[in-house]
Design a protein around this motif. Structure first.
Motif: not given
Ligand SMILES: [Ca+2]
Ligand SMILES: [Ca+2]
Length: 372
Positions: A319-332
């Motif tokens: 659930c970190d599709p943008d690969g930022s290393g964190t899960t944020t709303v942007a991932d949704i």
């Molecule tokens: Ca992320």
């Protein structure tokens, strides 16, 4: 999916951005597999199981009648009297099955298999151990001689050969076969992380120490019957070194496990087993009998130290599709864009793109597993 559903989903995601913050954990986690060939276990086992039971002449029909050992209880206090033509009486016995063994010298070599996850947070000097699951004797069953200790018996006689065994005193020890440890599992409760400390060393290398609770379950047999031994929850401390190289890591670690559960008092009937009374025994030596034992209680103690080498890939957070290393709303938003455009990367639970992928994604996002 219809466009109205699409609009609803994205609107929901936008609302989430108002109510939910980032769930950043900044933990890099790795899925380790124990390298069996270079990992090892030293053990110390003890088994003590009082029993009642019987012995009976082997009476082997394949042997000539003149060689068929049969048993007969004393007819009077002093003697057996005459044997019937086919008489073969069970003789009551009691005592304790005792077995102990170790490989403290490293022989025989015992090698474990297993898997576990280790997450590291170098910024916070913390780490997490999760889903530790090892079989300490995966390289093969280990065995040691079992004895019938404090062996007492009803006074009896045998024919072929002819012998009289009045009960005079207990036999201190009589070998009865072997105890075999076919599995020894040490398992952490699933999805229950244990937290520990992380200390930086050489570049991309850290030492770690994690107190963990393990459930230790031995599987032990005696002459084909299983000795009942309850799983025991024991504290252990896993220490070691983790070295990261890109998206993989290697590990060397060790832990000691000391399991001394209370006696299991479930009566255990063992399969009938042959016993040859050794020539040195005062008990009608050199005869072949069949023993039938019921263990009345069973105490199994285990002390072992595991030296683990392992390696494994970094866990990819679903659930970190943008690969930022964190899960944020942007991932949704990123995930929904992928799902609606049919991007195969949105299939996070296998089986092709389904609505269930969205639910699994959201489950992951709201309760990020280790590695997210
Ligand atoms: Ca992320
Ligand atoms: Ca799927």
């Amino acid at each position: 999916m219809r466009s109205s559903a699409r609009v609803m989903l994205f609107a929901s995601a936008a609302m989430l951005s108002c109510v939910a913050g980032s769930t950043a954990l900044a933990i890099d986690a790795f899925n380790f597999t124990v390298t069996q060939s270079t990992s090892s276990v030293t053990y110390n086992f003890g088994v003590n199981a009082p029993f009642t039971g019987s012995l009976l002449g082997e009476n082997d029909p394949l042997k000539p009648a003149t060689e068929q050992t049969r048993t007969k209880r004393f007819a009077t206090f002093f003697s057996c009297g005459a044997f019937g033509a086919a008489q073969n009486d069970p003789v009551n016995i009691s005592g304790a099955v005792v077995a102990a063994g170790n490989n403290s010298s490293g022989t025989p070599a015992v090698r474990p298999t297993g898997t576990f996850k280790l997450g590291i947070n170098p910024a916070a000097n913390t780490c997490v151990l999760q889903d530790f699951d090892a079989n300490l004797v995966a390289s093969g069953a280990i065995g040691f001689v079992a004895s019938l200790n404090s062996f007492t018996y009803q006074s009896f006689c045998t024919v072929n050969p002819s012998c009289s065994a009045p009960f005079l005193f207990a036999i201190p020890s009589l070998e009865v076969g072997s105890v075999s440890v076919t599995a020894l599992r040490a398992v952490q409760a699933p999805a229950t992380p244990a937290s520990g400390t992380l200390t930086p060393g050489a570049p991309n290398t850290w030492t770690f120490t994690v107190p963990v609770t393990l459930t230790v379950t031995p599987t032990i047999t005696l002459n084909g019957g299983t000795i009942a031994s309850d799983p025991q929850v024991v504290p252990a401390i896993v220490t070691g070194t983790i070295t990261r190289s890109g998206n993989t890591a290697t590990i060397t670690a060790s832990t000691s496990i000391d399991a001394s559960p209370p006696a299991n008092t479930t009566p255990t009937a063992l399969p009938a087993a042959p016993l040859t009374i050794p020539p040195t025994s005062p008990l009608c030596p050199g005869i072949n009998v069949i023993t039938t034992l019921t263990l009345t209680s069973q105490t199994v103690t285990t002390t072992s130290t595991i030296a683990i080498n392992g390696s494994g890939p970094q866990i990819v957070c679903p659930c970190d599709p943008d690969g930022s290393g964190t899960t944020t709303v942007a991932d949704i938003f990123e995930y929904l864009n992928r799902w609606f455009s049919g991007d195969p990367r949105a299939d996070i639970n296998g089986g092709g793109l389904q609505v269930s992928d969205i639910f699994d994604f959201l489950n992951c996002w709201f309760s990020p597993p280790l590695g997210c």
